[in-house]
Design an enzyme around this catalytic site. Sequence first.
Site, PDB file in Angstrom:
ATOM      1  N   ASP A  47      -3.358   2.528  -5.884  1.00 32.67           N
ATOM      2  CA  ASP A  47      -2.113   2.544  -5.120  1.00 32.67           C
ATOM      3  C   ASP A  47      -1.981   1.381  -4.156  1.00 32.67           C
ATOM      4  O   ASP A  47      -1.193   1.440  -3.206  1.00 32.67           O
ATOM      5  CB  ASP A  47      -1.999   3.859  -4.341  1.00 32.67           C
ATOM      6  CG  ASP A  47      -3.092   4.015  -3.295  1.00 32.67           C
ATOM      7  OD1 ASP A  47      -4.158   3.402  -3.451  1.00 32.67           O
ATOM      8  OD2 ASP A  47      -2.885   4.748  -2.307  1.00 32.67           O
ATOM      9  N   GLU A  48      -2.704   0.300  -4.405  1.00 31.20           N
ATOM     10  CA  GLU A  48      -2.760  -0.771  -3.422  1.00 31.20           C
ATOM     11  C   GLU A  48      -2.986  -2.106  -4.125  1.00 31.20           C
ATOM     12  O   GLU A  48      -3.764  -2.194  -5.072  1.00 31.20           O
ATOM     13  CB  GLU A  48      -3.910  -0.492  -2.450  1.00 31.20           C
ATOM     14  CG  GLU A  48      -4.029  -1.396  -1.279  1.00 31.20           C
ATOM     15  CD  GLU A  48      -5.168  -0.958  -0.358  1.00 31.20           C
ATOM     16  OE1 GLU A  48      -5.254  -1.509   0.750  1.00 31.20           O
ATOM     17  OE2 GLU A  48      -5.973  -0.077  -0.743  1.00 31.20           O
ATOM     18  N   ASP A  93       0.847  -1.191   0.000  1.00 29.55           N
ATOM     19  CA  ASP A  93       0.000   0.000   0.000  1.00 29.55           C
ATOM     20  C   ASP A  93       0.881   1.239   0.000  1.00 29.55           C
ATOM     21  O   ASP A  93       1.744   1.408   0.864  1.00 29.55           O
ATOM     22  CB  ASP A  93      -0.890  -0.012   1.250  1.00 29.55           C
ATOM     23  CG  ASP A  93      -2.016   1.002   1.175  1.00 29.55           C
ATOM     24  OD1 ASP A  93      -2.120   1.711   0.157  1.00 29.55           O
ATOM     25  OD2 ASP A  93      -2.797   1.084   2.142  1.00 29.55           O
TER      26      ASP A  93
END
Length: 421
Positions: free
Chosen positions: A135-136, A42
């Site tokens: 983003d993860e 993350d």
Amino acid sequence: MPAFCRDCERVAEEMATVCAACGSARIISHPELFSLAIAHVDCDAFYASVEKRDRPELAERPVIVGGGRRGVVTAACYVARSFGVRSAMPMFKALRLCPEAVVIRPDMAKYAASGRMVRALIERLTPLVQPLSIDEAVLDLSGTEALHRAPPAVVLARLAREVERTVGVTVSIGLAPNRMLAKMAVERGKPRGFAVIGRGDAASVLAPMPVSALPGIGPKAAARLAARGFTTLGALAALSPAEALSRLGEDGPALAAMARGEDGRPVEPSRASKSVSAETTFDADLSALADLERALWPLAERLSVRLKAKALAAAGVTLKLKTASFQTRTRHARLPEPTQLAETLFSAARALLAREATGASFRLIGIGADPLADAAEADRGDLADPDAPKRRAVEQAIDRLRDRFGPGVIGKGRGLSIPPE
């Protein structure tokens, strides 16, 4: 106890708090360190981190990414969070808590480009990567030790350093035997963290946590559990399947299993997104069609970027409007063929908007893709629209220029008519 240095990768059975080889204090140790393979990666305060990367003078400043005073916080850096600022908080409240914050409007094209760079680095490690957002991602590194000549824990530390070096943002990593524990681990170490929860310590780690720590348990569900006497995961974990069913209903056994750290979900690279959308809240209510159209265009571009980043297309378009009295209106149109093109998305939504902009004042506008289709089906053209492939080629050329030189390097004339906010 197995341990290694995150900076120089020195591995040892026992290691002090400082690495003897490089002097780093970033030491990871855990009994199961080199036998775990499920990781949750993350990015730390991603949008705000990208902005700080591009504006180094803001490195020590509190930064909030979000709309105007009537909007909400999209992201906040860790400096701003220390003042109590949180994502989804109304902007006026965030600025009351942190009046010295630098507020930056979201630039989704820039964030998507950075997210694709991070994703590309992750996908070099294993084909079992399940993206969860821009983003993860969660990944399964089982069976990759021979390929990388290092156990998953060391490979993940390399990934974190490579992301920092090439993308300019930091990531946190959670390593565990399953997805749920990996997610819980990553939340324990932020920012720039690396946390491990193993099979042997899952029960003791989870027991004191509030029930809200479980995925899917929001404030209302937590309140219902508390009313039945369950405030911690340890209390849930103590229930047998029969007791859980009797006291908590059909979902009880699954909740008790999760509270014990049990999660059988595999990492699924092909997991389909349920929806893709973009919206904005205005600083002042808008009623004129021309003003609403000007606000709609950048949202169509943002939706286009998100669809391309997920390799998806819109087979239909949904328009969302919220009136000044907080009533929500949604209107939908099916498209002749799936699309990723901002212009096509905008045209479909504009037709819906024209029927709604009859004098009412609106405080929010949004556009969404529903239903979704595979990117391979998008903008192929037919006899009714033979120019679709040509428009797609033009937009792809614009995307390549933006990826290379930044989102502001080129745009369509329609965007020039949008006044600065």
